[in-house]
Write a protein that holds these residues in place. Sequence first.
Motif, PDB file in Angstrom:
ATOM      1  N   TRP A  32       0.740  -1.080   0.236  1.00 12.70           N
ATOM      2  CA  TRP A  32      -0.013  -0.105  -0.006  1.00 12.70           C
ATOM      3  C   TRP A  32       0.932   1.211  -0.153  1.00 12.70           C
ATOM      4  CZ3 TRP A  32      -4.750   0.974  -0.864  1.00 12.70           C
ATOM      5  CH2 TRP A  32      -5.886   0.121  -0.934  1.00 12.70           C
ATOM      6  N   ASP A  33       1.952   1.390   0.762  1.00 20.67           N
ATOM      7  CA  ASP A  33       3.018   2.301   0.784  1.00 20.67           C
ATOM      8  C   ASP A  33       3.498   2.532  -0.604  1.00 20.67           C
ATOM      9  OD1 ASP A  33       2.495   2.765   3.315  1.00 20.67           O
ATOM     10  OD2 ASP A  33       4.282   1.848   4.160  1.00 20.67           O
ATOM     11  N   LEU A  34       3.850   1.637  -1.336  1.00 18.36           N
ATOM     12  CA  LEU A  34       4.413   1.851  -2.622  1.00 18.36           C
ATOM     13  C   LEU A  34       3.017   2.272  -3.602  1.00 18.36           C
ATOM     14  CD1 LEU A  34       6.409  -1.606  -3.024  1.00 18.36           C
ATOM     15  CD2 LEU A  34       7.291   0.911  -2.909  1.00 18.36           C
ATOM     16  N   LEU A  36       0.755   4.144  -2.730  1.00 19.51           N
ATOM     17  CA  LEU A  36       0.437   5.705  -2.558  1.00 19.51           C
ATOM     18  C   LEU A  36       1.654   6.508  -3.038  1.00 19.51           C
ATOM     19  CD1 LEU A  36      -0.821   5.674   1.189  1.00 19.51           C
ATOM     20  CD2 LEU A  36      -2.066   5.922  -0.762  1.00 19.51           C
ATOM     21  N   GLY A  37       2.986   5.824  -2.941  1.00 24.49           N
ATOM     22  CA  GLY A  37       3.919   6.583  -3.511  1.00 24.49           C
ATOM     23  C   GLY A  37       3.877   6.923  -5.119  1.00 24.49           C
ATOM     24  N   ALA A  38       3.516   5.696  -5.817  1.00 25.46           N
ATOM     25  CA  ALA A  38       3.229   5.539  -7.183  1.00 25.46           C
ATOM     26  C   ALA A  38       2.305   6.376  -7.841  1.00 25.46           C
ATOM     27  CB  ALA A  38       3.124   4.303  -7.602  1.00 25.46           C
ATOM     28  N   VAL A  39       1.213   6.575  -7.206  1.00 20.94           N
ATOM     29  CA  VAL A  39       0.095   7.244  -7.609  1.00 20.94           C
ATOM     30  C   VAL A  39      -0.323   8.884  -7.033  1.00 20.94           C
ATOM     31  CG1 VAL A  39      -1.496   5.210  -7.945  1.00 20.94           C
ATOM     32  CG2 VAL A  39      -1.718   6.747  -5.897  1.00 20.94           C
ATOM     33  N   SER A  40       0.693   9.163  -6.071  1.00 21.43           N
ATOM     34  CA  SER A  40       0.674  10.612  -5.557  1.00 21.43           C
ATOM     35  C   SER A  40       0.763  11.515  -6.536  1.00 21.43           C
ATOM     36  CB  SER A  40       1.706  10.590  -4.577  1.00 21.43           C
ATOM     37  OG  SER A  40       3.188  10.740  -4.989  1.00 21.43           O
ATOM     38  N   SER A  41       1.612  11.615  -7.436  1.00 23.18           N
ATOM     39  CA  SER A  41       1.551  12.449  -8.598  1.00 23.18           C
ATOM     40  C   SER A  41       0.360  12.503  -9.340  1.00 23.18           C
ATOM     41  CB  SER A  41       2.817  12.404  -9.324  1.00 23.18           C
ATOM     42  OG  SER A  41       2.784  11.153 -10.105  1.00 23.18           O
ATOM     43  N   LEU A  42      -0.396  11.653  -9.557  1.00 27.17           N
ATOM     44  CA  LEU A  42      -1.629  11.546 -10.306  1.00 27.17           C
ATOM     45  C   LEU A  42      -2.925  12.179  -9.545  1.00 27.17           C
ATOM     46  CD1 LEU A  42      -1.346   7.842 -11.741  1.00 27.17           C
ATOM     47  CD2 LEU A  42      -0.624  10.069 -12.899  1.00 27.17           C
ATOM     48  N   LEU A  43      -3.013  12.079  -8.288  1.00 28.85           N
ATOM     49  CA  LEU A  43      -3.886  12.453  -7.345  1.00 28.85           C
ATOM     50  C   LEU A  43      -4.638  13.578  -7.675  1.00 28.85           C
ATOM     51  CD1 LEU A  43      -3.327  10.996  -3.851  1.00 28.85           C
ATOM     52  CD2 LEU A  43      -4.455  10.093  -5.757  1.00 28.85           C
ATOM     53  N   THR A  44      -5.852  13.548  -7.804  1.00 31.74           N
ATOM     54  CA  THR A  44      -6.749  14.891  -7.917  1.00 31.74           C
ATOM     55  C   THR A  44      -7.303  15.349  -6.636  1.00 31.74           C
ATOM     56  OG1 THR A  44      -7.429  14.280 -10.098  1.00 31.74           O
ATOM     57  CG2 THR A  44      -8.685  16.050  -9.039  1.00 31.74           C
ATOM     58  N   ALA A  45      -7.720  14.609  -5.863  1.00 35.08           N
ATOM     59  CA  ALA A  45      -8.215  14.679  -4.535  1.00 35.08           C
ATOM     60  C   ALA A  45      -8.174  13.393  -3.510  1.00 35.08           C
ATOM     61  CB  ALA A  45      -9.671  15.275  -4.721  1.00 35.08           C
ATOM     62  N   THR A  46      -8.071  13.920  -2.445  1.00 36.06           N
ATOM     63  CA  THR A  46      -8.365  12.781  -1.181  1.00 36.06           C
ATOM     64  C   THR A  46      -9.156  13.224  -0.401  1.00 36.06           C
ATOM     65  OG1 THR A  46      -6.410  13.538   0.116  1.00 36.06           O
ATOM     66  CG2 THR A  46      -6.068  11.724  -1.331  1.00 36.06           C
ATOM     67  N   PHE A  47     -10.110  12.455   0.246  1.00 38.18           N
ATOM     68  CA  PHE A  47     -11.241  12.919   1.249  1.00 38.18           C
ATOM     69  C   PHE A  47     -11.359  11.817   2.326  1.00 38.18           C
ATOM     70  CE2 PHE A  47     -12.253  13.813  -3.230  1.00 38.18           C
ATOM     71  CZ  PHE A  47     -12.783  15.275  -2.954  1.00 38.18           C
ATOM     72  N   VAL A  48     -11.622  12.506   3.536  1.00 34.49           N
ATOM     73  CA  VAL A  48     -11.862  11.871   4.851  1.00 34.49           C
ATOM     74  C   VAL A  48     -13.431  12.208   5.145  1.00 34.49           C
ATOM     75  CG1 VAL A  48     -11.454  11.371   7.341  1.00 34.49           C
ATOM     76  CG2 VAL A  48      -9.515  11.460   5.443  1.00 34.49           C
ATOM     77  N   ASP A  49     -14.339  11.137   5.155  1.00 32.11           N
ATOM     78  CA  ASP A  49     -15.517  11.527   5.638  1.00 32.11           C
ATOM     79  C   ASP A  49     -16.025  12.538   4.601  1.00 32.11           C
ATOM     80  OD1 ASP A  49     -15.804   9.350   7.342  1.00 32.11           O
ATOM     81  OD2 ASP A  49     -15.100  10.697   9.011  1.00 32.11           O
ATOM     82  N   GLY A  50     -15.880  12.524   3.218  1.00 32.85           N
ATOM     83  CA  GLY A  50     -16.140  13.538   2.441  1.00 32.85           C
ATOM     84  C   GLY A  50     -15.611  14.965   2.200  1.00 32.85           C
ATOM     85  N   GLU A  51     -14.808  15.108   3.194  1.00 36.11           N
ATOM     86  CA  GLU A  51     -13.997  16.525   3.285  1.00 36.11           C
ATOM     87  C   GLU A  51     -12.712  16.204   2.832  1.00 36.11           C
ATOM     88  OE1 GLU A  51     -15.417  19.534   4.420  1.00 36.11           O
ATOM     89  OE2 GLU A  51     -17.331  18.129   4.574  1.00 36.11           O
ATOM     90  N   PRO A  52     -12.286  17.416   1.954  1.00 35.20           N
ATOM     91  CA  PRO A  52     -10.725  17.397   1.350  1.00 35.20           C
ATOM     92  C   PRO A  52      -9.698  17.109   2.665  1.00 35.20           C
ATOM     93  CG  PRO A  52     -11.835  19.193   0.585  1.00 35.20           C
ATOM     94  CD  PRO A  52     -12.843  18.495   1.800  1.00 35.20           C
ATOM     95  N   GLN A  58       1.835   7.371   4.582  1.00 34.76           N
ATOM     96  CA  GLN A  58       2.143   5.895   5.236  1.00 34.76           C
ATOM     97  C   GLN A  58       0.391   5.214   5.238  1.00 34.76           C
ATOM     98  OE1 GLN A  58       4.814   3.957   6.243  1.00 34.76           O
ATOM     99  NE2 GLN A  58       5.751   5.845   5.169  1.00 34.76           N
ATOM    100  N   ALA A  59       0.350   4.157   4.476  1.00 32.44           N
ATOM    101  CA  ALA A  59      -1.163   3.545   4.545  1.00 32.44           C
ATOM    102  C   ALA A  59      -1.628   3.111   5.905  1.00 32.44           C
ATOM    103  CB  ALA A  59      -0.861   2.101   3.657  1.00 32.44           C
ATOM    104  N   GLY A 118       1.342  -1.679 -11.238  1.00 30.48           N
ATOM    105  CA  GLY A 118       2.067  -2.901 -11.294  1.00 30.48           C
ATOM    106  C   GLY A 118       3.498  -2.770 -11.188  1.00 30.48           C
ATOM    107  N   SER A 119       4.084  -1.974 -12.114  1.00 28.33           N
ATOM    108  CA  SER A 119       5.515  -1.588 -12.106  1.00 28.33           C
ATOM    109  C   SER A 119       6.125  -1.397 -10.560  1.00 28.33           C
ATOM    110  CB  SER A 119       5.903  -0.681 -12.983  1.00 28.33           C
ATOM    111  OG  SER A 119       5.665  -1.107 -14.356  1.00 28.33           O
ATOM    112  N   ALA A 120       5.275  -0.464  -9.966  1.00 27.04           N
ATOM    113  CA  ALA A 120       5.892  -0.054  -8.611  1.00 27.04           C
ATOM    114  C   ALA A 120       5.701  -0.974  -7.710  1.00 27.04           C
ATOM    115  CB  ALA A 120       4.951   1.131  -8.101  1.00 27.04           C
ATOM    116  N   LEU A 121       4.698  -1.936  -7.880  1.00 26.61           N
ATOM    117  CA  LEU A 121       4.769  -3.131  -6.735  1.00 26.61           C
ATOM    118  C   LEU A 121       5.365  -4.489  -7.423  1.00 26.61           C
ATOM    119  CD1 LEU A 121       2.452  -1.046  -5.781  1.00 26.61           C
ATOM    120  CD2 LEU A 121       1.172  -2.928  -5.205  1.00 26.61           C
TER     121      LEU A 121
END
Length: 152
Positions: A32-34, A36-52, A58-59, A118-121
């Motif tokens: 999971w940590d790998l 998160l590192g791999a997709v971090s540059s692609l992220l548009t948004a992350t939310f907790v309970d609907g809030e940014p 760390q996963a 797949g490559s990152a993991l």
Amino acid sequence: MKRVEWQDCREAFYVDGSLRDIYVRDTTLDDWDLFLGAVSSLLTATFVDGEPYPLPTQASEIFERSAETSFLLKIILGQAKMNCHFFTEEEIELDIDPSEVTSQVEFDAIVDVLALIGSALGRDVILTDENVPTSIWIVFDAINADVRFMTD
């Protein structure tokens, strides 16, 4: 990696009201940590309970809070979106709405993300029908660094 043509596999994105799932199976927190590192540059948004919310590095931070909160990672690829809900440590699962995948452009973006993960993991990544991990449409084969459309 050879190019997979949208025309050859568009049937994987038939619209029936369900989603398509993307899986990496038998994962650990290190995977999971790998991820998160791999997709971090692609992220548009992350939310907790609907809030940014900022993406944790760390996963374990996500899974420690999963009993009381809902965490969502969203990647926007043109008109297509991928969502990751962090259901379990043992499996990375993302979903996409097949109605948003209508051309080679969106399809290539999805294949690129499968290959990135797949490559990152160093693991295979599969695209399946929703909640049917045995109904495999597309595979990123980590050993051969290649994408295949699974035909009957």
